[in-house]
Design a protein around this motif. Structure first.
Motif, PDB file in Angstrom:
ATOM      1  N   THR A  86       0.685  -1.277   0.054  1.00 13.90           N
ATOM      2  CA  THR A  86      -0.062   0.132   0.091  1.00 13.90           C
ATOM      3  C   THR A  86       0.908   1.088  -0.182  1.00 13.90           C
ATOM      4  O   THR A  86       0.368   2.189  -0.476  1.00 13.90           O
ATOM      5  CB  THR A  86      -0.978  -0.105   1.205  1.00 13.90           C
ATOM      6  OG1 THR A  86      -0.177   0.017   2.330  1.00 13.90           O
ATOM      7  CG2 THR A  86      -1.856  -1.133   1.109  1.00 13.90           C
ATOM      8  N   THR A  87       1.993   1.181   0.647  1.00 18.38           N
ATOM      9  CA  THR A  87       2.928   2.320   0.732  1.00 18.38           C
ATOM     10  C   THR A  87       3.511   2.742  -0.833  1.00 18.38           C
ATOM     11  O   THR A  87       3.750   3.836  -0.965  1.00 18.38           O
ATOM     12  CB  THR A  87       3.757   2.359   1.647  1.00 18.38           C
ATOM     13  OG1 THR A  87       4.528   1.106   1.585  1.00 18.38           O
ATOM     14  CG2 THR A  87       3.208   2.456   2.957  1.00 18.38           C
ATOM     15  N   THR A 121       0.565   3.446  -3.788  1.00 18.22           N
ATOM     16  CA  THR A 121      -0.582   4.038  -3.054  1.00 18.22           C
ATOM     17  C   THR A 121      -1.457   5.156  -4.090  1.00 18.22           C
ATOM     18  O   THR A 121      -0.553   5.372  -5.002  1.00 18.22           O
ATOM     19  CB  THR A 121       0.079   5.262  -2.322  1.00 18.22           C
ATOM     20  OG1 THR A 121       0.664   4.665  -1.272  1.00 18.22           O
ATOM     21  CG2 THR A 121      -1.173   6.366  -1.577  1.00 18.22           C
ATOM     22  N   ILE A 163      -6.572  -1.643  -7.467  1.00 15.72           N
ATOM     23  CA  ILE A 163      -5.770  -3.124  -7.329  1.00 15.72           C
ATOM     24  C   ILE A 163      -5.733  -3.745  -8.408  1.00 15.72           C
ATOM     25  O   ILE A 163      -4.974  -4.634  -8.677  1.00 15.72           O
ATOM     26  CB  ILE A 163      -6.688  -3.756  -6.034  1.00 15.72           C
ATOM     27  CG1 ILE A 163      -5.851  -4.982  -5.819  1.00 15.72           C
ATOM     28  CG2 ILE A 163      -8.015  -4.116  -6.811  1.00 15.72           C
ATOM     29  CD1 ILE A 163      -6.737  -5.545  -4.480  1.00 15.72           C
ATOM     30  N   SER A 191      -3.757 -11.014   0.087  1.00 14.79           N
ATOM     31  CA  SER A 191      -4.443  -9.931  -0.175  1.00 14.79           C
ATOM     32  C   SER A 191      -5.460  -9.796  -1.323  1.00 14.79           C
ATOM     33  O   SER A 191      -6.414  -9.476  -1.436  1.00 14.79           O
ATOM     34  CB  SER A 191      -3.307  -8.418  -0.384  1.00 14.79           C
ATOM     35  OG  SER A 191      -2.633  -8.248   0.715  1.00 14.79           O
TER      36      SER A 191
END
Length: 82
Positions: free
Chosen positions: A2-3, A6, A10, A52
């Motif tokens: 996610t970092t 960002t 998805i 995920s």
């Protein structure tokens, strides 16, 4: 993930993006006396990415065939040194 990605949806992440991140994690893994050259860190990253994407599939955000994490192979573990 996610970092690093960002703001990216998805469904725009590709298998080569995941492979590149796996290689980066493997290269920057903490080195110890009994280190395995980051292989386990890369394996754990691919497993986390797959988890995920499994959640995204279960929630209906993407189709199972569209998961890039499932197209990336986990690095094989080396034989035990014990």
């Amino acid at each position: 993930m996610t970092t690093t990605w960002t703001g990216r949806p998805i469904d725009t992440v590709t298998a080569s993006d995941i492979e590149a991140m796996r290689q980066q994690i493997t290269d920057h893994a903490h080195v110890r006396r009994n280190s395995r050259d980051g292989r386990h860190a890369g394996e754990l990253f691919v497993a986390a990415a797959s988890a995920s994407y499994n959640r995204a599939i279960a929630d209906g955000l993407i189709h199972a065939a569209d998961s890039p994490a499932h197209r990336v192979t986990k690095p094989r573990r080396l034989p035990s040194t014990r």
